[in-house]
Enzyme design. Structure first.
Site, PDB file in Angstrom:
ATOM      1  N   GLU A   1       0.924  -1.301   0.008  1.00  0.00           N
ATOM      2  CA  GLU A   1       0.078   0.102  -0.121  1.00  0.00           C
ATOM      3  C   GLU A   1       0.767   1.137   0.141  1.00  0.00           C
ATOM      4  O   GLU A   1       0.722   2.320  -0.638  1.00  0.00           O
ATOM      5  CB  GLU A   1      -0.953  -0.043   1.003  1.00  0.00           C
TER       6      GLU A   1
ATOM      7  N   GLU B   1      -3.907  -9.371   3.964  1.00  0.00           N
ATOM      8  CA  GLU B   1      -4.804  -9.111   5.444  1.00  0.00           C
ATOM      9  C   GLU B   1      -5.775 -10.077   5.668  1.00  0.00           C
ATOM     10  O   GLU B   1      -6.332 -10.294   6.891  1.00  0.00           O
ATOM     11  CB  GLU B   1      -5.310  -7.622   5.425  1.00  0.00           C
TER      12      GLU B   1
END
Length: 696
Positions: free
Chosen positions: A106, A126
């Site tokens: 990210e 995640e």
């Protein structure tokens, strides 16, 4: 210390991420990145910024050491860091090598440009913690790799090499040489071109048949996800990237992330994640404890367990000598090992030459003289103390000083086994689970005299052969099998009271187990449990007899191996089939015991089986057999099929509330058919419940 090193090279500012081992994005590192960007912006001599990692890796994402602490959410948060980078007036280039995962990816997506080595590892994992990417990953990744590819990566959490993204906008360049220099060259080129900076957030994202695609994807994910809400939430977030403006999509992502953080499934997955890492730590054995080098391993017994154990070491490139007194047994064991590797080759999981290299490390013997120079020997012989005695007395006389003598016993007294040698400090338990080359769990049983050096060595070798090693003290059955006894006992008592095998197994499987306790007994072999019960009946004359289970064993019904147990099995088929003969035996035993059958709810079945595990687990903790409650959870998650989304028996009890567990046990105590004292809560359970505390 976690930090970001700032360095100037000509007109380029280098920000190096430094937080070993994977440059986790902890508070100090996040702060350092922001300070570095601002410093570069305030220096007119700097034309561009390159962000790179140290130690050959970019960033593995969040710093797990900060989970649950104020630093985790302290500003600058990762979204804030990304915003600072994205709004920088000067080009920011990410130089990606090693791990670029989770928040690390990210972060890279927030940079204006990205250069990567072809084999850098890229992932948004995640979902494996019951979450979704919470710093823009679900909004930016679809913009650079396409909706379908992004959704697959986010929902699966799969790690892939950076070269897989050639042809997409994820990486602007690939570096085969000096990554840092190539990133700086790209930055210099961007400055000279003087074009508007590229921001992923400004890229368009679409799908030609979005509605149909998301409907199709939802159906597939729903079937796959079952007990896990995160994959469908990931789909919602990616859909928002397509249907909403970027900032609204980010808001949707953050809302969904917050919702998932509150789910019991995510709490369970996060608990399991940290518990597995904690299990490898032994309080009195530090990193400075010396360990022994294991260059050659011996395995005694060429049966299913012994050959499975051997495969673990062959996979790790460690030579193995497998010993059996019968040449026929040896030949069968070697054939089994060869068939495993041949199967991998046929499925494309291994090259033929690699399989041959592994098999070349395998040696056989029918005489203990072959063990004069092994560094570690593991016995996997019949579970009988007299048999173990002969083996260890022979090993003691044969093996070199310093060789580790390990037993694969699942229930027997390791201290007594160690007493058969003149070197009890070198004796340890290494309890593998069948099939040993597949199951992750390794119970490392620490005897009273097992040396710290031996423990350090075995815990290290556990990692080498890719097992999850959990330390247990010495008791009957250690952690796993000691607890499974009460669990199966309750199931068998409920058979007496009115439940059917199908009803019991169905209730436990609906709770989330891969198979119920009676199917599991049939798989393991009824004769094994019967042998343990007969020994326990002798040791504890007042112990309640499990009449139905004993009767079926007396009839030779040992489960799958004999084609009949609590169920019947057809040749070549492991599916459990209803057997009227079992119904007849159950009814006959109930009449003999004077029991009138009653209806038993699925709720009662689940509570009695699971709380039996919990109560025995509490006793194990009290006695110091397990180091921590989370170790018990890991044993059951990795070795006994406990549903991962429930986090293990002790974590599950914490979630239910220990006062509620104790209350249910009070009601079970009133049952006249249970073993006296069985449902007496362990003192630790009572104390924690009274204090409003938890096991973990």
């Amino acid at each position: 210390m976690s930090t970001a090193h700032y360095e100037v090279k000509g007109e380029i500012a280098l920000i190096r991420l430094d937080n070993p081992p994977v440059n986790g994005l902890g508070y100090d590192l996040r702060r350092g990145i922001v300070d570095g960007i601002r410093k570069a912006e305030g220096d007119n001599a700097i034309k561009a910024v390159v962000i790179t990692g140290t130690n050959g890796t970019f960033s593995g994402g969040a710093d797990i050491r900060e989970f649950g602490t104020p630093k985790m959410m302290a500003e600058p948060s990762l979204p804030t860091v990304i915003n600072v980078i994205e709004t920088s007036s000067k080009p920011v280039v990410a130089a990606v090598d090693g791990n670029c995962m989770g928040g690390g990816l990210e972060l890279a997506l927030g940079c204006h440009y990205r250069v990567a080595t072809p084999n850098a590892s890229v992932a948004l994992p995640e979902v494996k913690l019951g979450l979704l990417p919470g710093a823009g990953g679900t909004q930016r990744l679809p913009r650079v790799v396409g909706v379908e590819h992004a959704l697959n990566l986010i929902v699966s959490g799969t790690t892939v090499p950076a070269k897989m993204f050639q042809g997409s906008a994820l990486f602007d360049q690939y570096s085969e040489g000096d990554l840092e220099a190539d990133a700086a060259a790209l930055a210099d080129q961007v400055v000279k071109e003087d074009k508007p900076l590229k921001r992923v957030r400004d890229m368009r994202v679409s799908h030609p048949k979005a509605e149909a695609f998301f409907m199709f994807a939802r159906n597939g994910i729903s079937q796959m996800a079952k007990n896990y809400p995160a994959p469908l939430k990931c789909l919602e977030a990616v859909r928002a990237a397509v249907e909403k403006p970027f900032d609204e999509g980010l808001q949707t992502e953050r809302q969904l992330f917050a919702e998932l953080m509150q789910t019991p499934e995510s709490a369970a997955l996060r608990h399991a994640f940290f518990a597995e890492r904690e299990a490898s730590k032994v309080p009195d054995i530090g990193k400075d404890t010396p360990s022994r080098e294991i260059k050659h391993v011996g395995v005694i017994g060429a049966g299913t367990m012994g050959s499975g154990i051997a495969i673990n070491f062959l996979n790790a490139g460690i030579p193995v000598t497998i010993l059996d007194m019968k040449q026929e047994s040896l030949d069968k064991g070697v054939a089994h090992i060869r068939s495993v590797y041949e199967g991998r080759v046929k499925k494309g999981r291994m090259k033929q030459e690699d399989a041959e290299q592994k098999l070349a490390l395998l040696h056989t013997a029918t005489d203990y003289d072959a063990y004069t120079d092994v560094d570690l020997v593991i016995e996997a012989v019949f579970e009988d103390m007299s048999v173990k005695q002969k083996v260890f007395e022979t090993l003691d006389a044969t093996c070199k000083p310093g060789a580790i003598l390990a037993s694969n016993t699942s229930t027997l007294d390791l201290n007594k086994i160690a007493g058969f040698t003149k070197r009890p400090e070198d004796v340890v338990g290494m309890h593998f689970f069948s099939p040993a080359n597949v199951m992750k769990l390794l119970e490392v049983v620490r005897g009273d005299k097992t040396s710290k050096e031996v423990m350090a060595t075995v815990m290290k070798i556990g990692k080498t052969i890719k097992k999850t090693a959990v330390v247990s003290g010495v008791c009957d059955g250690f952690i796993g099998n000691r607890m499974v006894g009460p669990y199966q006992r309750e199931a068998l008592i409920m058979l007496e009271e009115g439940a059917t095998p199908q009803q019991i197994d169905k209730a436990i499987e609906k709770f989330g187990f891969v198979m119920g306790p009676l199917r599991m007994a049939d798989l393991a072999g009824g004769d094994i449990g019967w042998a343990i019960r007969k020994r326990q009946y002798e040791e504890k004359p007042d112990m309640k007899r499990l009449v139905i289970a004993d009767r079926l064993c007396e009839m030779g019904r040992y489960g799958q191996k004999t084609g009949a147990g609590f169920y019947r099995y057809e040749p070549g088929n492991r599916s459990p089939l209803h057997d009227p003969e079992v119904d007849r035996v159950i009814e006959e035993c109930r009449k003999e015991m004077g029991i009138t059958p009653r209806k038993i709810s699925s709720k009662e079945i689940v509570e009695r089986c699971i709380y039996a595990l919990v109560n025995e687990g509490a006793r194990i903790l009290e006695e110091g057999i397990a180091q921590r409650a989370s170790d018990i959870d890991i044993v059951y998650l990795t070795g006994y099929g406990f549903p991962v989304h429930r986090g293990g028996p002790m974590h599950y009890a914490d979630q239910v509330g220990l006062m509620n567990v104790e209350r249910a046990m009070e009601q079970f105590r009133a049952n006249p058919n249970v073993q006296p004292g069985f449902w007496e809560p362990a003192p630790l359970l009572t104390k924690l419940a009274a204090d409003g505390k938890t096991f973990n």
